[in-house]
Write an enzyme that holds these catalytic residues in place. Structure first.
Site, mmCIF file in Angstrom:
data_model
loop_
_atom_site.group_PDB
_atom_site.id
_atom_site.type_symbol
_atom_site.label_atom_id
_atom_site.label_comp_id
_atom_site.label_asym_id
_atom_site.label_seq_id
_atom_site.Cartn_x
_atom_site.Cartn_y
_atom_site.Cartn_z
ATOM 1 N N GLU A 82 -5.611 -8.362 -0.277
ATOM 2 C CA GLU A 82 -6.347 -8.196 0.984
ATOM 3 C C GLU A 82 -7.791 -7.886 0.661
ATOM 4 O O GLU A 82 -8.082 -7.070 -0.215
ATOM 5 C CB GLU A 82 -5.797 -7.030 1.835
ATOM 6 C CG GLU A 82 -4.463 -7.296 2.461
ATOM 7 C CD GLU A 82 -3.951 -6.128 3.318
ATOM 8 O OE1 GLU A 82 -4.772 -5.344 3.848
ATOM 9 O OE2 GLU A 82 -2.726 -6.002 3.433
ATOM 10 N N GLU B 23 0.786 -1.242 0.000
ATOM 11 C CA GLU B 23 0.000 0.000 0.000
ATOM 12 C C GLU B 23 0.817 1.291 0.000
ATOM 13 O O GLU B 23 0.677 2.118 0.900
ATOM 14 C CB GLU B 23 -0.902 0.054 1.252
ATOM 15 C CG GLU B 23 -1.883 -1.063 1.349
ATOM 16 C CD GLU B 23 -2.713 -1.015 2.637
ATOM 17 O OE1 GLU B 23 -2.572 -0.062 3.424
ATOM 18 O OE2 GLU B 23 -3.499 -1.939 2.853
#
Ligand code: NAG
Ligand code: NAG
Ligand code: NAG
Ligand code: NAG
Ligand code: NAG
Ligand code: NAG
Length: 500
Positions: A391, A185
């Site tokens: 995720e 991320e």
């Protein structure tokens, strides 16, 4: 070692779900993998054992209220037991990360032999159980030594240090690891760590910080940090291609945090704002990777504060991935903000983001079309690259019931959404649920995503399966799953204990 023998009855009839289709994993293309995930900092514990040095997250949680992760799930000592649970569940693949400051404690220089041994044992344990490890090199836990020395991601020195760390990982583990992600991320790290400053290294500048930062510059550092992350990623890809890829036959990608975004109203202004928000969140990372430069709208609005790529850097970054790791939880409404007086990452976008529906952000309503939106957007705008969803999951409170039907409803709907996207041409090749077991989350430690409950008050950190663990396992083992037709789920289900 305590064996948990489960033999359970799932009474899905008690639940009236609103999501539709019956499907099974056999509806997915051959080779599509299903997994789950954890990160080193949240799972391992053993924070100062066997030569491990602090990461910026260790420092951060020690200087704040709230739980430390000094023991965490104690994965460092319980990894065999955990891999066994993963095997019993029927996972094809597993996403884990390597703690940089356990393997190379000072960030650069000598490798810690005990850290090396731990990861070799861990990866070997996955292999022995036939579980494909997907390894993330950097999951938020920068060695504190590098932050102290030169400010971590805001200095270009990080590019060489990260590449050298990756070199150690490829050399030592690349025979067994075929799927690598460089950075977790980058977009959220840059925003959280350098604009709002609510996560380490807690950089921000007034009036932007959500906390009182002692250093940083919210106008410039988010862009600099992300730029260096992209260059570190691309440099790592170059190294991998030059030294390892052919021999090891692996692939390497990077992840991107991907809200789906929809306009709050159908006004032209809000539609434009929504596209701008997509460019600032997704395009910030994906545009350089696919086209070699930032989106035009970012260049126009951010101006000189946005670092620019030299020709050589642009060539290096462009196409520097074999797959994209998509991290998706929920969908946001976007509205245009007429003007902002200040310059920083968030106000540059001049949009207002608010959680969709009536939920607060952390409740994460079941909006599976949001994941379809993200996958379709990547397919349509970025050349339909191979994607792994690295995720996806739904939070509950730490002490909520083991009967987590809300999580089952979410997983059922989102996996169905992936199936729809794949059927419509998305190159998505895998789905990793977050998280295998309860963890203290990075931002809001009150919420957990685990399929397994972990009792953090128990020195043994006992793991107990939730209903979602049984549901996912039944799905992984080929059952037709449904919320409306419970008769299609096995009423009694016992994960196999085939011996190795
Ligand atoms: C920042 O510090 C000031 C002065 O000490 C304090 O009043 C304020 O509440 C702090 N803000 C945050 C977000 O911690
Ligand atoms: C942030 O950096 C910009 C550009 O160098 C500068 O103009 C501004 O004053 C800096 N802000 C702070 C708070 O240091
Ligand atoms: C390389 O990996 C691909 C799948 O990722 C596999 O199909 C192929 O057989 C592998 N080749 C070698 C030489 O191992
Ligand atoms: C399916 O793919 C086509 C072609 O790429 C696209 O036009 C269409 O919008 C997609 N449908 C959905 C529901 O995303
Ligand atoms: C977590 O819960 C505690 C107790 O209810 C509360 O005081 C705290 O603000 C919560 N933390 C977050 C990050 O929401
Ligand atoms: C799942 O459903 C399909 C279609 O109804 C059926 O053909 C298949 O046999 C079922 N599979 C299992 C494992 O029950």
């Amino acid at each position: 070692m305590e064996q948990v023998l489960f033999l359970i009855t799932i009474f899905l009839a008690l639940y009236s779900g609103r999501c539709s289709d019956v499907y099974s994993r056999n509806d997915f293309p051959e080779g599509f993998v299903f997994g789950s995930a954890l990160s080193a900092f949240q799972w391992e514990g053993a924070v100062d054992e066997d030569g491990k040095m602090p990461s910026i997250w260790d420092t951060f949680v020690h200087s704040n209220a709230g739980p430390t992760r000094d023991i965490a799930c104690d994965g460092y000592h319980r990894y065999k037991e955990d891999v066994r649970l993963m095997y019993d569940m029927g996972l094809d693949a597993f996403r884990l990360s390597i703690s940089w400051s356990r393997l190379v404690p000072s960030g650069r220089g000598p490798v810690n032999p005990k850290g090396l041994r731990f990861y070799k044992n861990l990866i070997n344990e996955f292999r022995r159980h036939g579980i494909e490890p997907h390894v993330t090199l950097y999951h938020n836990d920068l060695p504190q030594a590098l932050e102290d020395e030169y400010g971590g991601w805001i200095d270009r020195k990080i590019i060489d240090d990260f590449t050298a760390f990756a070199d150690v990982c490829f050399r030592e583990f690349g025979k067994e690891v075929k799927f690598w992600s460089t950075i977790n991320e980058p977009n959220m790290l840059a925003m959280g760590g350098y604009d709002w400053g609510f996560v380490p290294p807690v950089h921000c500048s007034p009036p932007f910080g959500m906390v009182n930062c002692s250093r940083g510059n919210s106008s410039t550092e988010p862009y600099i940090a992300l730029h260096n992350m992209l260059l570190a990623h691309a440099s790592t890809m170059r190294l991998y291609k030059q030294k390892y890829k052919d021999k090891q036959n692996g692939s390497l990608g990077i992840t991107c945090f991907a809200y789906w975004m929809v306009p709050l109203t159908s006004s032209e202004e809000n539609k434009i704002a929504t596209q701008r928000a997509k460019d600032f969140y997704l395009g910030w990372v994906l545009h350089p990777l696919v086209f070699g430069d930032y989106p035009d709208v970012m260049k126009r609005i951010v101006g000189k504060r946005l670092p620019s790529f030299s020709k050589e850097e642009s060539d290096l970054v462009k196409d520097s991935f074999d797959f994209l790791g998509v991290i998706h939880y929920t969908t946001m409404y976007i509205a245009h903000l007429s003007h902002s007086h200040h310059e920083d990452y968030v106000s540059d976008m001049s949009v207002l983001m608010s959680p969709f529906g009536n939920s607060t952000l952390v409740k994460f309503d079941v909006l599976p079309w949001g994941l379809e939106g993200v996958l379709e957007y990547i397919k349509h705008n970025y050349g339909n690259p191979p994607v792994y969803i690295l995720e996806n999951g739904r939070p509950t409170n730490h002490h909520s019931s083991l009967n987590d039907m809300g999580r089952v409803e979410y997983l059922h709907a989102y996996i169905a959404a992936v199936l729809k996207s794949v059927r419509n041409g998305s190159e998505t090749r895998g789905y990793f649920q977050w998280s295998f077991m309860d963890l203290y989350e990075f931002v809001n430690y009150n919420y957990t995503y685990g399929l397994y409950h972990v009792d953090f008050s128990d020195p043994e950190r006992q793991r107990s399966p939730k209903t979602s663990a049984f549901w996912y396992s039944a799905f992984l083992k080929g059952s037709n799953v449904s919320l409306q037709e419970p008769k299609n789920l096995p009423l009694s289900f016992s994960p196999g204990f085939a011996s190795q």
